[in-house]
Design an enzyme around this catalytic site. Sequence first.
Site, short mmCIF file in Angstrom:
data_model
loop_
_atom_site.label_atom_id
_atom_site.label_comp_id
_atom_site.label_asym_id
_atom_site.label_seq_id
_atom_site.Cartn_x
_atom_site.Cartn_y
_atom_site.Cartn_z
N CYS A 123 0.78 -1.21 0.00
CA CYS A 123 0.00 0.00 0.00
C CYS A 123 0.81 1.28 0.00
O CYS A 123 2.01 1.27 -0.07
CB CYS A 123 -0.84 0.04 1.26
SG CYS A 123 -0.90 -1.53 2.08
N ASN B 49 2.82 -0.95 5.46
CA ASN B 49 3.01 -1.17 4.04
C ASN B 49 4.10 -2.21 3.91
O ASN B 49 5.21 -2.01 4.38
CB ASN B 49 3.43 0.13 3.35
CG ASN B 49 3.83 -0.11 1.89
OD1 ASN B 49 3.60 -1.17 1.34
ND2 ASN B 49 4.43 0.90 1.29
N GLY B 50 3.76 -3.33 3.28
CA GLY B 50 4.75 -4.38 3.12
C GLY B 50 4.15 -5.70 3.48
O GLY B 50 2.95 -5.91 3.33
N MET C 249 19.33 -27.39 -16.51
CA MET C 249 18.31 -28.10 -17.27
C MET C 249 17.17 -28.68 -16.43
O MET C 249 16.53 -29.65 -16.83
CB MET C 249 18.92 -29.20 -18.14
CG MET C 249 19.80 -28.72 -19.25
SD MET C 249 19.07 -27.45 -20.31
CE MET C 249 17.85 -28.37 -21.21
N GLU D 208 17.05 -13.05 -20.08
CA GLU D 208 17.50 -11.94 -19.26
C GLU D 208 18.70 -11.21 -19.84
O GLU D 208 19.33 -10.42 -19.16
CB GLU D 208 17.85 -12.46 -17.85
CG GLU D 208 18.02 -11.34 -16.86
CD GLU D 208 18.19 -11.82 -15.44
OE1 GLU D 208 18.25 -13.02 -15.22
OE2 GLU D 208 18.30 -10.95 -14.56
N LYS E 38 14.72 -21.80 -10.04
CA LYS E 38 15.31 -21.17 -8.87
C LYS E 38 14.48 -20.00 -8.40
O LYS E 38 14.97 -18.87 -8.36
CB LYS E 38 16.75 -20.73 -9.15
CG LYS E 38 16.88 -19.98 -10.47
CD LYS E 38 18.32 -19.67 -10.81
CE LYS E 38 18.41 -19.36 -12.28
NZ LYS E 38 19.76 -19.20 -12.77
N CYS F 163 19.81 -30.26 -28.43
CA CYS F 163 20.21 -30.48 -27.04
C CYS F 163 20.05 -31.95 -26.68
O CYS F 163 19.05 -32.57 -27.03
CB CYS F 163 19.34 -29.61 -26.11
SG CYS F 163 19.40 -30.08 -24.38
N CYS G 37 25.31 -26.89 -19.06
CA CYS G 37 25.19 -25.49 -19.51
C CYS G 37 26.07 -24.58 -18.68
O CYS G 37 26.69 -23.65 -19.18
CB CYS G 37 23.75 -25.01 -19.39
SG CYS G 37 22.52 -26.20 -19.89
N CYS H 97 28.89 -27.45 -23.58
CA CYS H 97 27.84 -28.13 -24.33
C CYS H 97 28.40 -28.66 -25.65
O CYS H 97 28.84 -27.88 -26.49
CB CYS H 97 26.68 -27.17 -24.60
SG CYS H 97 25.40 -27.88 -25.63
#
Lengths: 482, 1498
Positions: free
Chosen positions: B19, B247-248, B493, B907, B958, B1123, B1129, B1134
């Site tokens: 909030c 808040n949190g 993997m 990413e 993860k 693959c 990896c 590879c």
Amino acid sequence: MGDPKGFLKVGRVEEGDRAIDERVRDWHEVHLAAPMDQVRSQASRCMDCGIPFCHQGCPLGNLIPEWNDLVHRGRLDEAVRRLLATNNFPEVTGRVCPAPCEASCVLNIREEPVTIKTVERTIADYAFAAATSDGGPLRPRPAARLTGKRVAVIGSGPAGLAAAQQMARVGHGVVVFERDDRVGGLLRYGIPDFKMEKAIIDARVTQMRSEGVTFRTGVAIGSDVRGDQLRRDFDAVVLALGARTPRDLPVPGRELPEVHFAMDYLVQQNRRVAGDAEDEARAILATGKHVIVIGGGDTGSDCVGTALRQGAASVTQLELMPRPALVRVPNNPWPEWPLVLRTSSSQEEGADRDWSVSTRSFRAESGRLVSLEATRVFLEGGKMRPVPDGDLSLPCGLALLAMGFTGPERGGIVEQLGVALDPRGNVRTDASGATSVRGVFAAGDASRGQSLVVWAIADGRRVAAGVNAWLEQQPVAHAVGA
Amino acid sequence: MPLPSPRGLYDPSLERDACGLGFVADLRRPASHDVVAKGVEILRRLAHRGAAGCDPCTSDGAGILLQLPHAHFERVLGRAGIELPNEGDYGVAQCFLSRNRTTCAAEMRVLEDAVRHHNQKVIGWRNVPVDETVVGPLGRASMPAIMQLFIGRMCPAPAFERTLFMIRKRAGSKASEAGLNAFYPASLSSKTVVYKGLALPERLEAFYLDLREQETRSKFALVHSRFSTNTFPTWERAHPYRRIAHNGEINTLRGNQTWMRAREALLESEAFGEHMADFKPIIRPGGSDSASLDNVVDFLVSAGGRTLPHVMMMLVPEAWEGHDDMPPERRAFYEYHASLVEPWDGPAALLFTDGTYIGATLDRNGLRPLKYVVTASGFVVAASELGVVDFEAEDVIEKGRLQPGRMLLVDVARGRLVGDDEIKHEVATHQPYAKWLEDNKIELADLPARAATAPLSAEERRRRMRAFGYTREDLRVLMAPMATNGEEPVGSMGNDAPLAVLSDRAQPLFRYFKQQFAQVTNPPIDPIREKLVMTLGSCLGGEGNLLAESPEQCRLLELEQPVLTNDEFAKLVGGLEDFRVAVLPIVFDARTANPGEALDRALVELCAAAERAVDDGASIVVLSDRSIDQTRAAIPSLLATSAVHHALARAGKRMRAGLVVETGEVREVADLALLVGYGAGAVNPYLAFEAIDGLDVDTPRNARGENYVHALDKGLLKVMSKMGISCLSSYQGAQIFEAIGLGSETIARWFPGTASRVGGIGLGEIAHESLLRHAAGFDAEIEPTANDEDALDAGGVYAWRVGGERHLWSPRTVAALQKAVRLEDAASYDEYARAINEQGDHPYTLRGCLDFVPVGPPVPISEVEPAAKIVRRFATGAMSFGSISKEAHENLAIAMNRMGGKSNTGEGGEDDARFVPLPNGDSKRSAIKQVASARFGVTAHYLVNADELQIKIAQGAKPGEGGQLPGHKVDETIARVRYSVPGVTLISPPPHHDIYSIEDLAQLIYDLKCVNARARVSVKLVSETGVGTIAAGVAKAHADLITIAGHDGGTGASPLSSIHHAGTPWELGLAETHQVLVLNGLRERVRLQADGQLKTGRDVAFAALLGGDEFGFATAPLVASGCVMMRKCHLNTCPVGVATQDPVLRARFKGTPEHVINYFFFVAEELRAIMALLGFRTVDEMVGRADCIVPRSLEHPKARLLDFRDLLHFADGGAKGGEGRADQFAAPELPLSLGSSSTDESLLDGARLSLKYGEPTTVQITLTNADRAFGARLAGELARKYGAQGLPDGTIVVEAKGTAGQSFGAFAVHGMLLVLEGDANDYVGKGLSGGVLAVRPPTRAVFKAHENVIVGNTCLYGATSGKAFFAGRAGERFAVRNSGAIAVVEGVGDHGCEYMTGGTVLVLGPTGRNFAAGMSGGIAYVLDEERTLASRCSKAMVDLEPLTADDEEIVRLLVEEHVQHTRSARGRSILAAWGKRRFVKVMPHEWRRVLQLRKTGS
């Protein structure tokens, strides 16, 4: 793992064979043992794959990445244990296995697989050498407790031996029956010494005796001992009879005295090398003759090498099927077994090879075989059709039929025990190796049909587990030591 | 107004919120209506931080807390003929009551009775006047009757407030007894009153007529605007609560609740006397985290003895453990109180008041913003944002932000602002805590030494290893790296092995549990880079009465971390005379005919024995499985721990003793985390220590144990930080796990409070599995060999092995799939699909246990929509260029573009060159551009070249952790695209530093939509219990698509324990999300994507039926591209060129776009066949049709016990109450529009000539804090038109005034110069892409700019280029993950320049703690006049050094430029005395290496 980048630094190196002109003059093994440092660096090429396709390739499920790593790191004693954990006779497979593991090795995508077979043999050789000094990794491992159960194993080929060893180690009283005079079955009499010298079988037999296995050679089950007798004396029976019925070639001239089944020929020579006196009158010898081997497989190759060593004037090997491609074709991708042209060490020693050849007849002159009459064929709609004007005649003084085997010998014990056969004539078994008759199991070529040694060992281990599980549920019927 | 009851996978206890909040206090004047009006104004200005659901006129909650407006009450009651006593002599109960008359009357009676019970006087009731029409239909439907009861004081004045508390508690407990659940006193006090509800924050005043009355006066007003994840916000869940507004999120809530409950037995208070029973439970069940904290604060304050600041300090302590600068008495205070209570941990900005004091504090991490302003005219305003109350520039004397762990207090009565140091000093010297600690605290070293148990024989060791289920893989893959490197091993993997409950192998009980993790509503922590907030320290022993303060209460054993070596354990068992240890064996009869019963009996006896031990005075209870032998099997240590923990808690004895576990079962981090999470205070994994001694590794034996403990500790920190928990003591017993495959009875009896969504096995099966393992250890021959490995099973969990665990990716499936796509061979695809789909009696996945059932007649396959249409719903997973090779990455992009699907950048940014189509019509442009926490290469240009912008909150392999790209994979190209340094390992922060809560996510979505309105914004979440609730919040934050990823997804590199032990299958998360969204009436707003080990058309069909509109695939298309599941990896080796950057290996890549396309068409065709069978013509019709799924009947002894009823709950209807047929859920494929903001419009309008022709323009504009992401829209337009290079510098000059909202200048591009006179909130210059920003104080300002805050937290996050000049201080995490921008600022908060990989930062003032943590590139210059930098800098990756002549020149030019843009007084004075100031250069080691390499030209 030892070196994740090993495969990038080290290329595949295959240790050599002895020089041809040297090796054809004796019966010793053709293949050289590789020096240890080379094997260690070759083992470093193993990538410890997330999916080790080699496992899939190997029917035994050999823990290839694990012992590759151990060898790379020089931990040979551990490598021996890890190898023996899945394979009773690596000294055999390390020599005679066509190595489906290497075919499915991920590095074989680029046709440079890890030299798995060499590593295996090296570990096995190390184990044997260690055995001579201090008992080492090959020392007997008798069961701590006996179960009081008795098992008969019929046949002492690789399946029978593997089954016997596994069962003895859990404490069953195991008797191996062999109709020949020596233990080993196809291992001993089917494989020429230049591929595998037989001392290794003797060492195993010694070990297995110490582990409590009784070997009774020269006993023909089915005639000397009949099935009902066997059932009375033993809690379980394992049929490891092999697939000894050879495929015949019913063409004119087949009856000629110079036309033989490959196995008859190979057994004779193996006995000769072992020092047995043979009846020279019945000897099949290639010396000075034009020899034709019909059948392009491993047995055929063994005939080729044997004939060359006997001093044949020429050796020709014929194959009905067309010549395989030199490299993989697209619809036979990795990790499938590559259907490509292979040249065995025996073929390399000087055989002529021809493909798409169908034998029409053996021609005799004066009652003696002089030539083989054949036709070139091609495959059409699943059938072989003659090539127009494709007839050929090849001079021939000795013809050897190496066209495979059709299954176990059907009379005798198979009939006496009443086990059901599958449509191909092999003994039908379930996943545990059990046949249609309670307490009777079968393994190896007898149930699988003609196959590789490595499959025989795998079957032997599996059937042993099946027998153990079954026996666990049975009451003790025989006193310990009976 | 209860929440909906649990149904399907919806569970109301999982609701979250966050909030905006604030207070205003007047230090000078008497109570006034002006203050109330200002409070209302704050609410209005924070409206954008709250949320509304499917009903736009109902908010998630808004409220205001005031002093009792005596004048107003006196007048209105007077009109009714009631005469009120004097101010202070009466209290007001502000009540929410039932709207049913009879019930309401009963509730009123209950309250009146309570008043009389405590001998006070009932004065009278008043209907609180409201305007119902202000609230939307949803809010009106749940609206209570709102009434005030006036209560006359009949006791001495000092006891009145406490008496009112007792009345409230008694009334509450009597009401619950009577089943009057609607009864809720929002406040009951003689000092304060709370007006709250579901009106929109800006309309609260319109709703409560009292608030408009001029006589409604107060000296302060505390306000709150709520953003809840669901759309069943209830009236009582609106803030403020009675003491706090929050808040949190309190991450440790479950543990706090359990511990508080356990402490209740020991509570004694003179003040409460025999009334204590009325107060239990102290935490009212069913309340939110904030409500629970409020309950505890309220209770402790009301009990007396501690002031409100004292209570806040003990419950939400700052990070004192590693804080060397902290005054000793304050440290002692915290240390002492750590033995009384564990921290309430989690991101929290808290406002608190008792009517006399009003204050604010931040948790130790300080992840929620709280800014404050002090004016000469006597106002103090603290709020989530600056600019919520307007003051004249010259009136402001101080502007600041609250720092992590700090407190701000206003003494309303005395009209004084009290600073952090003063308050804390006062509280900390209340008692001689340091002396108490010295006299009582026990350390391990104080205990008499005792010989450890002798090591086991090799045979016995192996027997036990087998009995505890050790595998060769455990030794080699897990433990060897821990013992040699002190690190947890990394893998790749994902996981394709069966869930524990589906495995054919006997599984340790640990494996049935999955770690939970923070996503969106609370941030995970980076335990390495931000270790200063983390601690593994804890205390063991018996606690006392929480309400008392005595020296004996810290008579506890202090542990630095929870893993005891065998020697330490021996010492602990020795104990002390007044600190006794009882050892209880945890074994059961291994020879029993009925294992389940034997185990049950053993557990019951164990719990009884534990109680007896505590009764006999044991300070520590040890649970030990040492005594196993042939006839006695170990009780799973987790089962024993949880059973004893809960049994003692139930019996009120838990706090009287510590719990320690000595077990052979624990070997990896996940095991340890579970034991601690279920209550253990310390663990001695004795067999693991012996096992690592027996390992065949080169590390010397004496170092192995230390390494191993280090690795366990590090892993445990990571597991805690995943959930955003900093302190072990808060993690202990917090049960941040869920079970998969444990039956409801097992859960209820032994793991109460743990979610287990699909039922499963009971004690019988657990015992059976234990005995199987036990027999393998004690009934088998153990061959005497030289090492342990030979005696163990292969394992095969981490990688496929013959004889090991089953895996879906096997030689057979990989080979068949590759053959299928390469030869376009349908038969091979069938072989592949059958091997995956037909799981028979040995299922791998939840969907493997399920089957289809047609609910209508089949349709001819020709009528099913074509495959070409279906494949457009397919996307490839977020795999970065970096984790996979250029070849593999571009191959996927081309394939997906050809078939109209979408590929994902991952990413790692994307090379601009790929935005341009190839001559042959192909395109390598990834349609989905990911925005992940590291913001690699996230520029305006990148963002506008996207059809979808994906905010990655978590990743299946993860969850709760950042990505990592090992340095050896970062070559020049990758470094360029990521704006980083070649060869340097890239760690993404676990959290997005601009998303610490749901309203932050809404802000980022807003930012991205501003830059690229044409792209949909998706949010990637990972399946866990409660993900549906999070998703509801995400939908309300205006995401267009939500991805629910399964726990099993792939990864290029992740700790093995994360791959295997966190998150749940997507089936659960997707079904829950769909169900919750339908229930909330939000399903039509948002599309859902399923992701995680999807392999076949059957998989897709299940995903659609459970609610998925779209489908993500990653591993399978990689396998199609070549693959072979090497799982290397992370090693860059590879061998097929897929996941490597090694040019030699990349050349081996053999995949083609056709391979990928063939795969997807095979999948689509398989799906079509299923659709035909089920009678669906389109995928849209299938979505959410869980009624087309039935469980299969299975023989599998464990799987057959699963219960899929909740998973398969068919969600129809929902909040809208409509028909809600499944096929009407289809959300639009195109992005939602945000609407427009007038300032953005005028900026675009003003700059239109520049935009169109590149002509220079100047725009003048006034901003308020509601003007968010100012400039982002223009930046996006410019990037679209002019590409990465933008326009010449200074083409568009914007002269702005006022307080800018969040994300000022976000993604500003080259050619933009934004000058702001005033100040700005958080995220200034986020993703700066070449633009220039300058923020300077108003010319009339009188405060010293360089001592005051001018920009908020997390400025320049992910900036890639451009410049920024700030004439004042910045908040926390300045220039975090900056990779190229140049910035000058006059002081920064904690974590400055964190994770920086490039650019230059000049700080002309002090820095906070942890400066330069994780900084691998760029340079920072700091004016370090007080020589504090050295102690505040995190020196792991940087050196501090003096400036060279070149540096001097750089700095001088920067200061000049700073002065030029901002007229900075600070800058001018530095230039005036140039050369006399002490600058320090902060130089990353890696950056130096790179600069040297560049210099030498190599």
